[in-house]
Design a protein around this motif. Sequence first.
Motif, mmCIF file in Angstrom:
data_model
loop_
_atom_site.group_PDB
_atom_site.id
_atom_site.type_symbol
_atom_site.label_atom_id
_atom_site.label_comp_id
_atom_site.label_asym_id
_atom_site.label_seq_id
_atom_site.Cartn_x
_atom_site.Cartn_y
_atom_site.Cartn_z
ATOM 1 N N PHE A 181 0.866 -1.189 0.040
ATOM 2 C CA PHE A 181 0.012 -0.099 0.147
ATOM 3 C C PHE A 181 0.830 1.331 -0.012
ATOM 4 C CE2 PHE A 181 -2.477 -3.047 2.671
ATOM 5 C CZ PHE A 181 -3.389 -3.321 1.583
ATOM 6 N N ASP A 213 -2.714 4.966 -1.679
ATOM 7 C CA ASP A 213 -3.581 3.502 -1.255
ATOM 8 C C ASP A 213 -3.828 3.473 -0.021
ATOM 9 O OD1 ASP A 213 -2.985 2.578 -3.985
ATOM 10 O OD2 ASP A 213 -1.467 1.299 -3.504
ATOM 11 N N LYS A 220 -7.661 4.310 0.963
ATOM 12 C CA LYS A 220 -8.861 3.547 0.499
ATOM 13 C C LYS A 220 -9.636 3.105 1.747
ATOM 14 C CE LYS A 220 -6.954 1.202 -3.839
ATOM 15 N NZ LYS A 220 -6.482 -0.215 -4.174
ATOM 16 N N GLU A 222 -6.025 -7.404 -0.866
ATOM 17 C CA GLU A 222 -5.671 -6.211 -0.241
ATOM 18 C C GLU A 222 -6.003 -6.488 1.130
ATOM 19 O OE1 GLU A 222 -5.939 -2.590 -3.502
ATOM 20 O OE2 GLU A 222 -7.657 -3.501 -2.850
#
Length: 541
Positions: A431, A435, A438, A447
């Motif tokens: 990440f 990122d 998110k 993820e």
Amino acid sequence: MIRLDNISKQNGHQIVFIEAAGALLKGEKIGLVGPNGSGKTTLFRMVTGRELPDEGQVVVERGVTIGYFSQDVGEMAGHSAVAEVMEGAGPVSVVATELKELETAMADPDQADNMDTIIERYGEVQARFEELDGYALEGRAREVLAGLSFTQEMMEGDVGKLSGGWKMRVALARILLMRPDVMLLDEPSNHLDLESLIWLEGFLKGYEGALLMTSHDREFMNRIVTKIMEIDSGSLTSYSGDYEFYEAQRAMNEKQQQAQFERQQAMLSKEIKFIERFKARASHAAQVQSRVKKLDKIERVEPPKRREVVSFDFLPAPRSGEDVVSLKNIHKAYGSRTIYEGLDFSVRRKERWAVMGINGAGKSTLLKLVTGAAEPDNGNVTIGGSVKLGYFAQHAMDLLDGERTIFQNLEDSFPQAGQGTLRALAGCFGFSGDDVEKRCRVLSGGEKARLVMAKMLFDPPNFLVLDEPTNHLDMATKEMLIKALADYEGTMLFVSHDRHFLAALSNRVLELTPDGIQQYGGGYTEYVERTGQEAPGLHPN
């Protein structure tokens, strides 16, 4: 068979390919590699015509059939797994469907008045089915499904009731049964257990068509491909050899390029110093001019592109007592299915047990019993003194707060940690940059798995229980995890289908068999040597 002629492609603001060229020839088996987001799936989509390049062209030889397996399997429901797999084989599947409908009608008392017509039609359809080699096809479909670990019951059951992972196997089986001229396989090794993985390896080795595939399983890739095609910064570079050869070759190329770059930089620096020193002197004007012209003509060597290597120094785990967990006379059943009958097993400090066994042998059940996620019907599970347990299971991903971002999730878990430390932790698990903003509800399964792993390892327990920890992890994250766990001082009990992970981290193997448990010292490598097989349930080599 397939040629990529100077293709350029841009997705939004991201330039994916710049005048890239490559080819897939008859019978070649190529591994497609590159960092996440480099354009591997885009390349597959262009070869299958689902996307077009902005410039250049993708040339597929006339008459070449292509089978494409992607992670997006779409909706499946309403018929059996066997029927779904056969449907990928073209006209014969339509005939098979009608044959099944007619068989149902023949057994229906309400259709008695039409029976003569039904039987006549059944004869015609059956003849057509035989003409298309339908019975052999059904046998082959079942063989492929069995190779991917389907039971007879699962083959016959409604495909719509299967989990996402099993539907992936059905979609993969369709492509394998089809045996096209070219197979494009995007992460076929995801969602497979070790037995299925080794079966698929054998199938692909014996496949005579051309193959282009991606995989996060380096051992799987190593054993199948004879060439690597790398996507890097918009271009395609081919290496003859397996994945290991590619890694060594790439490292050597980088080293040579770095040495060339440094030599040129030293020479340039020397020339520039001379020019600076003598540019004001009339007596050296000709020499200075000559050297300036020489510098203008030199083609500059670029330094090698640095791949971001993820690494993280995890905190040392606190020391536990010598006896970590003990299971005594464990009985466990689910309904009429007995999993354990009088199981005795214990784990001592610093042991790293890999748990192996065929599907349904009770691998995940054992981990649940050890962690308290399941209770035995009889017997005792005793956790030792000073044991701090960390459990990674697939369901842990469902417990993340969907409205919180990745960064907020890490902050909630570690309020004392600094922002820089948490960003470094997030970066290790893939990440980077924005990122971390998110929300968890939009994260993919992979993820979520990486986030759960990051939270567990930041403040490591001294007893790690891991159920398929490498599912969804790319090669770079997997390497980082293996390196971190190799230096880990605690105790481990884990299930994994990744042979690189198994060999690197286990020092004991517990094999669950119908006749009881077998224990092996020396880890997975010794298990393979001792048994002559890479996974339970397989015939020795």
